[in-house]
Design a protein around this motif. Structure first.
Motif, short mmCIF file in Angstrom:
data_model
loop_
_atom_site.label_atom_id
_atom_site.label_comp_id
_atom_site.label_asym_id
_atom_site.label_seq_id
_atom_site.Cartn_x
_atom_site.Cartn_y
_atom_site.Cartn_z
N VAL A 1 0.84 -1.20 0.00
CA VAL A 1 0.00 0.00 0.00
C VAL A 1 0.87 1.25 0.00
O VAL A 1 0.66 2.19 -0.77
CB VAL A 1 -0.94 -0.01 1.23
CG1 VAL A 1 -1.52 1.36 1.50
CG2 VAL A 1 -2.05 -1.02 1.03
N SER A 2 1.88 1.22 0.86
CA SER A 2 2.77 2.37 0.97
C SER A 2 3.47 2.65 -0.37
O SER A 2 3.56 3.80 -0.81
CB SER A 2 3.79 2.01 2.05
OG SER A 2 4.43 3.11 2.50
N GLU B 1 0.94 4.01 -2.99
CA GLU B 1 0.60 5.41 -2.75
C GLU B 1 1.68 6.34 -3.31
O GLU B 1 1.37 7.34 -3.93
CB GLU B 1 0.41 5.65 -1.25
CG GLU B 1 -0.88 5.05 -0.73
CD GLU B 1 -1.16 5.44 0.71
OE1 GLU B 1 -0.21 5.73 1.44
OE2 GLU B 1 -2.34 5.42 1.10
N ASP B 2 2.94 5.94 -3.08
CA ASP B 2 4.06 6.76 -3.58
C ASP B 2 4.12 6.74 -5.10
O ASP B 2 4.23 7.78 -5.75
CB ASP B 2 5.39 6.21 -3.04
CG ASP B 2 5.61 6.62 -1.61
OD1 ASP B 2 4.78 7.41 -1.11
OD2 ASP B 2 6.57 6.15 -0.99
N ASP C 1 -4.33 7.88 -2.52
CA ASP C 1 -4.54 7.64 -1.08
C ASP C 1 -5.34 6.36 -0.93
O ASP C 1 -6.46 6.29 -1.42
CB ASP C 1 -5.35 8.80 -0.48
CG ASP C 1 -4.46 9.75 0.27
OD1 ASP C 1 -3.37 9.33 0.69
OD2 ASP C 1 -4.86 10.94 0.41
N ILE C 2 -4.76 5.37 -0.26
CA ILE C 2 -5.51 4.13 -0.06
C ILE C 2 -5.98 4.10 1.38
O ILE C 2 -5.17 4.14 2.30
CB ILE C 2 -4.64 2.90 -0.38
CG1 ILE C 2 -4.14 2.99 -1.82
CG2 ILE C 2 -5.42 1.60 -0.16
CD1 ILE C 2 -3.20 1.88 -2.22
N GLU C 3 -7.30 4.07 1.57
CA GLU C 3 -7.84 4.08 2.94
C GLU C 3 -8.01 2.66 3.47
O GLU C 3 -8.00 1.69 2.70
CB GLU C 3 -9.20 4.77 2.94
CG GLU C 3 -9.07 6.27 2.77
CD GLU C 3 -10.31 6.99 3.26
OE1 GLU C 3 -11.04 6.43 4.09
OE2 GLU C 3 -10.53 8.11 2.80
N ALA C 4 -8.20 2.58 4.79
CA ALA C 4 -8.36 1.26 5.43
C ALA C 4 -9.54 0.49 4.83
O ALA C 4 -9.55 -0.74 4.79
CB ALA C 4 -8.54 1.43 6.92
N ASN D 1 -10.81 8.76 -9.19
CA ASN D 1 -11.67 9.46 -8.21
C ASN D 1 -11.13 10.85 -7.86
O ASN D 1 -9.98 11.04 -7.68
CB ASN D 1 -11.81 8.63 -6.93
CG ASN D 1 -12.88 7.58 -7.12
OD1 ASN D 1 -13.68 7.65 -8.05
ND2 ASN D 1 -12.87 6.58 -6.26
#
Lengths: 528, 75
Positions: B38-39, B42-43, B48-51, B75
């Motif tokens: 996920v990290s 995102e980079d 932005d990946i939410e829970a 989005n």
């Protein structure tokens, strides 16, 4: 009225089934709700106001979150592209505040009812007269099942906030989701998306569901009445007077309590899931052969599954994906390498999970210790992984080797038994005393010189327990191979199939721990 | 997709990401593998990946991860 009581099985449940079936389809969910509130009222009396209050509150917060989402949608539809990010940010902030309000109030009520006296006692104990005030302990009554329905309510609100589900529009539906009588006392902790469909369908009773449901109920009664309630006698004797017993007896008590807890809790789950099935309601499984686990982490994926899933979904992932942890992840990988970063991330995400796990079970230091015990062991397991892989490689032992599997399972059993020793002990001090007695005064002979029979369990009790455990272990081994036991039985000839069902029924009636010499044993998890 | 494959290979190069369809269900990627992924995502993709995105469906295959990334980018 406990789930294993005769009143539940022979009066409450049949009456509910009858009224449910007679009622028109659109009224059936109201029948379930009425019986759920009756059930709760019989258990908790006027404390039902907590459940009613929580229901109305959760319903309103859900609607509020849904309204914010639809407002956001409308605002986005007419906005310029460059404006969309700002609008989303505004609504996200609003929704987050509403969710925080809902969650904090729910946790606040639970914390006050469950932890106030623990907090007050410790604060007074630590600071004594140094404080200008004294927090007086109060006689607080806690409604049954609050630890379960509060988590379920928080999960529901988080799922609405995340947009995974739409908020329930009908108050009676929210009420039934939170109060459904088979699961209100001990879980399983359900997610709305998993149960709402069958819970609200109001479909007619079906002969297959009734048969399977009642067989599952009897299977649960077998585990509870034949094994758990018998073991409870010996377990209570040792834990209640632990200074009088040898280390070997303490080891026996720890193992016996673990088995008792499993038979009791998983047995109750069988009764609960079976009760749901009678109405065609599919409740999630809470156990998957936990004693076949090869590590502490795997054990928790097989034991009280819905609690573990709840912690993973609503604590572990949100913490893992929070700003500070993400920043650490980036910083750590640049400066300390993958291994240290992973350990740091694991510690940050697992600590709140295990602290909450300990606290959730109750306001006692021994429960907090229990949570920290698993936190430490699981973190050590992650830390030792590279070393373990290296050793296995050097010794040319394959990951799937049968010997390795046996060693891992045995190691996991030791971890579980030790954890349950502290969990069951009458306080942390008693737990430490019992644990130390294993190394101070083991006395293996005490297990074979007849002292086991002085615990209140007769030779016949021990034989019934052992035979019961063998039956449960065989069924577990079959399930572990991926066989659906009831479906497999369904393919057997009628004579064999019903012989097995009747044997189960007879076992529950004839060799269960009823009558003189046996006390009705309360369900352990209903106390959490 | 190429960039995604590079990230996945860096996390664990022993997995055949083109064939594997149950990365989470078969526990080939554990929780910490997913968090690292996920990290990285995102980079690399500025998202932005939410829970709430942490579901097996989103991470079971390279294709599903790619679809999630595309959806979040739009989005």
């Amino acid at each position: 009225m406990a789930y294993q009581s005769l009143v539940y099985g022979f009066v409450f449940l049949p009456l509910c089934l009858l009224v449910y079936q007679i009622a028109p389809q659109k009224w059936r969910r109201r029948v379930l709700l009425a019986f759920s509130y009756l059930f709760f009222w019989l258990l908790s009396g006027k404390l039902i106001v907590y459940l009613l209050g929580t229901t109305v509150f959760v319903h309103c917060i859900g609607i509020w979150l849904e309204w914010l989402r639809s407002e956001q949608k409308t605002a986005l539809a007419s906005a310029e592209r460059c404006e969309k990010k700002r609008i989303k940010g505004i609504y996200q902030k609003k929704s987050r505040r509403v969710l925080a309000f809902g969650v904090l109030l729910l946790i606040g009520i639970l914390a006050y009812l469950k932890y106030y006296n623990f907090f007050a006692g410790n604060l007074n104990g630590i600071f004594g007269s140094a404080l200008p005030f004294t927090l007086e302990e109060k006689n607080i009554l806690m409604p049954v099942g609050i630890s379960f329905y509060t988590l379920q309510a928080i999960g529901y609100l988080a799922d609405v906030y995340w947009g995974k589900i739409r908020a329930e529009e009908k108050l009676e539906n929210t009420a039934l989701f939170l109060a459904f009588f088979p699961q209100i006392m001990e879980g399983p902790i359900c997610r709305y998306s998993d149960t709402a469909g069958t819970l609200y369908s109001g479909k007619s009773l079906e002969i297959d569901n009734l048969t399977e449901g009642y067989i599952r109920i009897f299977w649960g009664l077998f585990k509870k009445k034949v094994i758990a309630d018998r073991l409870a006698i010996g377990v209570d004797a040792i834990f209640g007077n632990y200074t009088s017993y040898s280390g070997a007896m303490t080891v026996f008590a720890a193992a016996a309590y673990t088995v008792q807890l499993y038979m009791e809790f998983s047995g109750c789950m069988d009764i609960i899931i079976g009760s749901g099935q009678l109405f065609g309601v599919k409740l999630p499984e809470n156990f998957r052969q936990p004693f076949a686990a090869q590590s502490a982490a795997e054990f928790w994926r097989r034991w009280h599954i819905t609690l573990g899933t709840w912690f993973k979904t609503y604590i572990f992932y949100p913490v893992s994906m929070s700003g500070p942890v993400k920043k650490w992840n980036q910083y750590g990988r640049k400066h300390f390498g993958k291994y240290i970063t992973m350990l740091g991330t694991s510690a940050m995400a697992l600590f709140p999970v295990w602290l909450c796990n300990g606290l959730w079970h109750g306001a006692r230091w021994s429960y907090i210790f229990y949570g920290m015990y698993y936190f430490t062991l699981i973190l050590l397991g992650i830390a030792a992984e590279p070393l373990r892989d290296r050793v296995l490689e050097l010794l040319h032992i394959g990951e799937k080797s049968a010997g390795l599997k046996v060693v891992r399972i045995a190691k996991t059993w030791l971890i579980i038994f030790t954890g349950e020793l502290f969990f069951r002990a009458d306080g942390l001090r008693a737990g430490i005393y019992m644990f130390r007695s294993i190394f101070r005064n083991f006395d293996l002979n005490s297990l074979f010189d007849g002292r086991l029979l002085e615990l209140g369990m007769s030779r016949a009790d021990l034989i019934a327990i052992a035979a019961g455990c063998v039956v449960v272990a065989i069924v577990g081994a079959v399930k572990e191979r991926g066989v659906h036991v009831r479906e497999a039985l369904g393919r057997k000839p009628v004579f064999i199939r019903w012989s097995i069902y009747y044997a189960l029924l007879l076992a529950v009636i004839v060799i269960a721990a009823y009558g003189d010499g046996y006390q009705a044993v309360d369900m352990i998890y209903a106390g959490f | 997709m190429e960039k995604l494959m590079e990230i996945l290979m860096e996390i664990d190069d022993s997995i055949d990401y083109e064939k594997e369809k149950a990365l989470i269900d078969d526990r080939l990627l554990d929780s910490f593998g997913v968090i690292t992924l996920v990290s990285e995502l995102e980079d690399a993709f500025d998202i932005d990946i939410e829970a709430s995105e942490m579901t097996p469906d989103n991470f079971n295959s390279a294709e599903s991860i790619y679809n999630m990334v595309k959806r979040l980018q739009e989005n």
